[in-house]
Structures are given as structure tokens and as C-alpha cells.
Scaffold this motif. Structure first.
Motif, short mmCIF file in Angstrom:
data_model
loop_
_atom_site.label_atom_id
_atom_site.label_comp_id
_atom_site.label_asym_id
_atom_site.label_seq_id
_atom_site.Cartn_x
_atom_site.Cartn_y
_atom_site.Cartn_z
N GLY A 202 0.84 -1.19 0.00
CA GLY A 202 0.00 0.00 0.00
C GLY A 202 0.88 1.25 0.00
O GLY A 202 1.99 1.23 0.54
N GLN A 203 0.40 2.32 -0.61
CA GLN A 203 1.24 3.52 -0.72
C GLN A 203 1.38 4.27 0.60
O GLN A 203 2.32 5.04 0.79
CB GLN A 203 0.73 4.45 -1.82
CG GLN A 203 1.76 5.50 -2.21
CD GLN A 203 1.70 5.92 -3.67
OE1 GLN A 203 1.64 7.10 -3.97
NE2 GLN A 203 1.73 4.95 -4.57
N GLU A 204 0.45 4.03 1.53
CA GLU A 204 0.55 4.69 2.83
C GLU A 204 1.29 3.84 3.86
O GLU A 204 1.41 4.24 5.03
CB GLU A 204 -0.84 5.03 3.37
CG GLU A 204 -1.56 6.14 2.62
CD GLU A 204 -2.13 5.66 1.29
OE1 GLU A 204 -2.28 4.43 1.11
OE2 GLU A 204 -2.41 6.51 0.43
N SER A 205 1.80 2.69 3.47
CA SER A 205 2.50 1.82 4.41
C SER A 205 3.85 2.42 4.80
O SER A 205 4.41 3.27 4.09
CB SER A 205 2.74 0.44 3.77
OG SER A 205 3.65 0.57 2.68
N LYS A 206 4.38 1.97 5.92
CA LYS A 206 5.67 2.50 6.38
C LYS A 206 6.78 2.14 5.40
O LYS A 206 7.73 2.92 5.22
CB LYS A 206 5.99 2.00 7.78
CG LYS A 206 6.11 0.50 7.97
CD LYS A 206 6.46 0.17 9.42
CE LYS A 206 6.50 -1.31 9.71
NZ LYS A 206 7.22 -2.15 8.82
N GLU A 207 6.67 0.96 4.77
CA GLU A 207 7.70 0.56 3.81
C GLU A 207 7.75 1.50 2.61
O GLU A 207 8.83 1.92 2.17
CB GLU A 207 7.43 -0.88 3.32
CG GLU A 207 7.61 -1.95 4.37
CD GLU A 207 6.33 -2.20 5.16
OE1 GLU A 207 6.30 -3.18 5.94
OE2 GLU A 207 5.36 -1.43 4.99
N THR A 208 6.57 1.82 2.08
CA THR A 208 6.52 2.68 0.90
C THR A 208 6.83 4.12 1.27
O THR A 208 7.55 4.82 0.53
CB THR A 208 5.13 2.59 0.24
OG1 THR A 208 4.77 1.22 0.05
CG2 THR A 208 5.14 3.29 -1.10
N VAL A 209 6.32 4.59 2.39
CA VAL A 209 6.59 5.97 2.82
C VAL A 209 8.09 6.18 3.04
O VAL A 209 8.65 7.22 2.66
CB VAL A 209 5.80 6.30 4.10
CG1 VAL A 209 6.28 7.63 4.71
CG2 VAL A 209 4.30 6.37 3.80
N GLU A 210 8.74 5.20 3.64
CA GLU A 210 10.19 5.31 3.85
C GLU A 210 10.92 5.45 2.52
O GLU A 210 11.83 6.27 2.38
CB GLU A 210 10.70 4.08 4.60
CG GLU A 210 12.20 4.09 4.86
CD GLU A 210 12.69 2.86 5.59
OE1 GLU A 210 13.92 2.72 5.74
OE2 GLU A 210 11.85 2.03 5.99
N LYS A 211 10.51 4.66 1.54
CA LYS A 211 11.15 4.73 0.22
C LYS A 211 10.85 6.08 -0.45
O LYS A 211 11.73 6.66 -1.12
CB LYS A 211 10.68 3.58 -0.66
CG LYS A 211 11.25 3.58 -2.07
CD LYS A 211 12.77 3.58 -2.07
CE LYS A 211 13.33 2.27 -1.53
NZ LYS A 211 14.82 2.20 -1.66
N MET A 212 9.65 6.59 -0.28
CA MET A 212 9.32 7.89 -0.87
C MET A 212 10.17 9.00 -0.26
O MET A 212 10.62 9.91 -0.97
CB MET A 212 7.83 8.19 -0.69
CG MET A 212 6.94 7.34 -1.60
SD MET A 212 5.21 7.87 -1.66
CE MET A 212 4.66 7.42 -0.02
#
Length: 404
Positions: A202-212
Motif C-alpha cells: 500500500g502507498q501509505e505503508s511505512k515501507e513505501t513511505v520510507e522509500k518515498m
């Protein structure tokens, strides 16, 4: 800040796959620049790529899905010639046949999609080929030239970084490693990390947010390299191809057919996430397919020629499907699962794209260091904007216009 100049300038363009407008809140540097929502196309990567590189809609560049039906012109034609479709198949033999088919035409060697292709009966593989034979930076891919071809023909020096990374999901590593080249008029960074993370977490997940956050910092560093070299005398443009939406239900298409008393594999078909594409050979097959899909009609619709025209995806023939069923938000078709060395492999995306461009969640984003002149920029506006930034004339056939 001044708008793009009608003279040769240095231009830095960044593509970020799958970044939606609201996610700029996690990216402080990009948030400090001008931004607008960007309208996507009805489809997936090839649909969006074709538009954002040629400046014309899909009904002109003719690339809608990765796989198109072209009987007699397929890299998997060898399967039919050697009667391999009649042999027993498992995931190992199917993977070997898949890689062999793509290796026959070297241009196809980078085409993704085995997990999707796996669910199509082997007896039908010899009828399909990718819509693009090569990399987007190659020549003569589509009926209209890409921006890369145009600049190459005009002698404008440019370079692309990240688009040929061995693992596109880690393309930001290639961008980070790239040095600054003052002899290049146009620098194009291709960053694909966000989309696969969004599908998985999901785009709001911590994994994706960290990468963003990491990508935002990377872009800030690259931007400042240009700033130190050119001051305010360079143009910056960042765009994404689509957004993302949370999936709430995964529907098994084979089970749907079984419940109707039919078998999905009896029909020539291809399933692309929330699209089910069919090529019925008889009127009877067409009726059976519609009967099987009837329980799903409240969740989607058939993409009639009228609807295809409305979204600029009508093709000159039925290469992408003679009967196309579209499954709307928040649903998608269940992906196939299989066992590899005793380990069950499955792919269940928690976030997806490819839905109607009318959904706000499907919007991409456009960011620039110049004021954006359009409140509704589209993917077809990217090539005209890049050409305008470089002081180059925009071909009259392009559907897009410079928006910055």
C-alpha cells in the motif's frame, strides 16, 4: 519563477512510477515546488508509457496492454510447431517455455508478465506477443516516434538513467549512482521503486513511505547538482503515470466460470488484474462468456467500442480483445498461485491501478520548478513540454501541449 523559455535549455525530467498526488506530503522537497494532478490513461504501464513518450493517445500509438493477440506472429509460435502444447505442463516447464519464447526475439527478453501469462492455457500462448518489441528508447516501436527518437533525429544530446536497470524495482540505485553530465541537454531519470512497494504494502505503508522519503532526498540532491551548475537556468519536470487505490476484494475468474457451469480455459482469454479479455470464436462462445460473467456485471462493465472511444483506447482491430470486461474499484481479479519446490507462490496486491481515469485515486502527479499552466495536465503533455523546454518545435500531430 519564470515559465519555460523558447530557447535551448538544460532540462532535468524525473519519472516516478505510481506516485499519487497525496503522497507528496511525505516528500518535502517535491512539495516545495509547483504541482498539479495528472490525468492517467485507461490501462497499465504500456498504455501510459506509449502516451507519455509519443504525445498521442492510445488509439494512435496502439499500445494498450502488455500482451496482444496476433496469431501467426508470436515468439511462442514454436510451441505450436513442435506440438509442445499437448505435453503435461507444470510451473517449471511453463517458465522454461516462457523464457525460451522471449529469448527467440532478443528485444522481448525484458518483457515482464510470467505470473500473468502463467494463467493462460499453453495451447493459446502461440497467439500472443508483446505490444512493444524493445526498450522505449529504441526506434520504430510504435506508429508514432517517441520523444527519444525525435531528439535523437534532431541531434539533441540526452541520456536516460534507471530505465534499463536489471531490477526496475530498484532503479533509484542506478539514478543515485549516476554522475552529473554537463554535456547533456536533457537528463531523464526513471524511478520505478514506488509502484511495486505500493502493490505489495500500500502507498501509505511505512515501507513505501520510507522509500518515498529516500527518493525525495535523492531528487533534491540531483536537483541541487543542476542548481549549482546552472542557477535558475534549467527546467525541472517530475511526473508519474498513475496513482493507486486499495483493493478490498479479489475475485476468482475461474471459479466464477465454474459456478456458471463453464470452464474459463475453454476460451481464448487473457486476464490483466481488473480486465478480462476474450476472443470468442463463435456466437455460442460469446453467449457463454457473457452468461458466465453475468454475476459480476454489478461490479463492472463491458468496454464497448463507444466506451473505448470515450477513453481514447479504441483500436483498429481486436488485438487486445473482442469482448473486454472491466472490473471496477475496489475489486480486482485474483492472481494465479502455484507451487515452486514445494513452496506455495501467490501474488495478492493490496493496492492496484488500471481503473477508470475518472477516479481521482488514479491521478498521477506533475511537479515543476516553473508554474504549471494547465489545471488538468495529461500524460500526452509530457513530450510537448520536454520539447518546449529544450526550445524544440512540437510536432502538430501530438495530442498533448506544453503545460509548463
Amino acid at each position: 519563477m519564470p515559465s519555460f523559455r523558447n530557447s535551448n535549455s538544460h532540462t532535468l525530467t524525473v519519472f516516478v512510477d505510481g506516485l499519487k498526488p497525496s503522497s507528496l506530503e511525505y516528500m518535502p522537497f517535491l512539495s516545495s515546488l509547483h504541482s498539479e494532478r495528472m490525468r492517467t490513461e485507461l490501462g497499465y504501464s504500456p498504455t501510459c508509457d506509449g502516451s507519455m513518450y509519443t504525445g498521442v493517445y492510445p488509439n494512435k500509438h496502439h499500445c494498450w496492454f502488455i500482451w496482444q493477440r496476433t496469431p501467426g506472429d508470436s515468439p511462442f509460435g514454436y510451441i505450436d510447431r513442435f506440438n509442445l502444447d499437448h505435453l503435461p505442463h507444470n510451473v517449471y516447464s511453463k517458465y522454461a517455455m516462457y523464457k525460451t519464447g522471449l529469448s527467440i526475439n532478443q528485444n522481448n527478453s525484458q518483457v515482464p508478465g510470467f505470473t500473468i501469462f502463467f494463467d493462460t492455457p499453453v495451447e493459446h500462448w502461440g497467439q500472443f506477443r508483446p505490444c512493444v518489441d524493445g526498450k522505449w528508447t529504441d526506434d520504430d516501436l510504435l506508429p508514432y516516434p517517441t520523444v527519444f527518437e525525435i531528439l535523437r533525429e534532431r541531434g539533441i544530446p540526452f541520456r536516460t538513467i534507471g530505465d534499463d536497470a536489471p531490477d526496475l524495482a530498484k532503479s533509484s540505485i542506478a539514478v543515485e549512482a549516476a554522475g552529473f553530465d554537463p554535456g547533456t541537454d536533457w537528463t531523464y531519470y526513471y524511478i520505478a521503486d514506488i509502484d511495486p512497494l505500493s502493490h505489495k504494502y500500500g502507498q501509505e505503508s511505512k515501507e513505501t513511505v520510507e522509500k518515498m522519503r529516500e527518493i525525495d532526498e535523492l531528487i533534491r540532491v540531483k536537483y541541487q547538482e543542476f542548481e549549482r551548475q546552472y542557477g535558475d537556468e534549467f527546467d525541472f519536470l517530475l511526473f508519474s503515470d498513475h496513482g493507486h487505490a486499495v483493493v478490498e476484494e479479489h475475485i476468482s475468474l475461474p471459479d466464477t466460470f465454474v459456478r456458471g457451469g463453464y470452464a474459463l480455459d475453454d476460451y481464448i482469454h487473457f486476464v490483466d488484474s481488473n480486465f478480462a479479455r476474450f476472443w470468442p470464436r463463435t456466437a455460442e462462445e460469446r453467449e457463454e462468456i457473457r452468461n458466465a460473467l453475468a454475476p459480476l456485471e454489478e461490479h463492472g462493465m463491458y468496454l464497448t467500442k463507444e466506451r473505448q472511444r470515450a477513453y481514447n483506447v479504441e483500436m483498429p482491430d481486436n488485438r487486445y480483445g473482442e469482448l473486454i470486461y472491466y472490473l471496477d474499484l475496489p475489486r480486482t481479479f485474483e492472481m494465479p498461485s502455484f507451487s515452486v519446490f514445494g513452496r506455495e507462490m501467490s501474488y495478492t496486491p493490496v493496492s492496484m491501478h488500471g481503473y477508470l481515469p475518472d477516479h481521482d485515486s488514479m491521478d498521477g502527479v506533475l511537479v515543476s520548478n516553473r508554474p504549471i499552466q494547465s489545471s488538468v495536465p495529461e500524460l500526452v503533455d509530457v513530450p510537448p513540454t520536454v520539447l518546449s523546454s529544450l526550445g524544440e518545435p512540437v510536432p502538430e500531430y501530438m495530442d498533448g501541449t506544453s503545460v509548463v
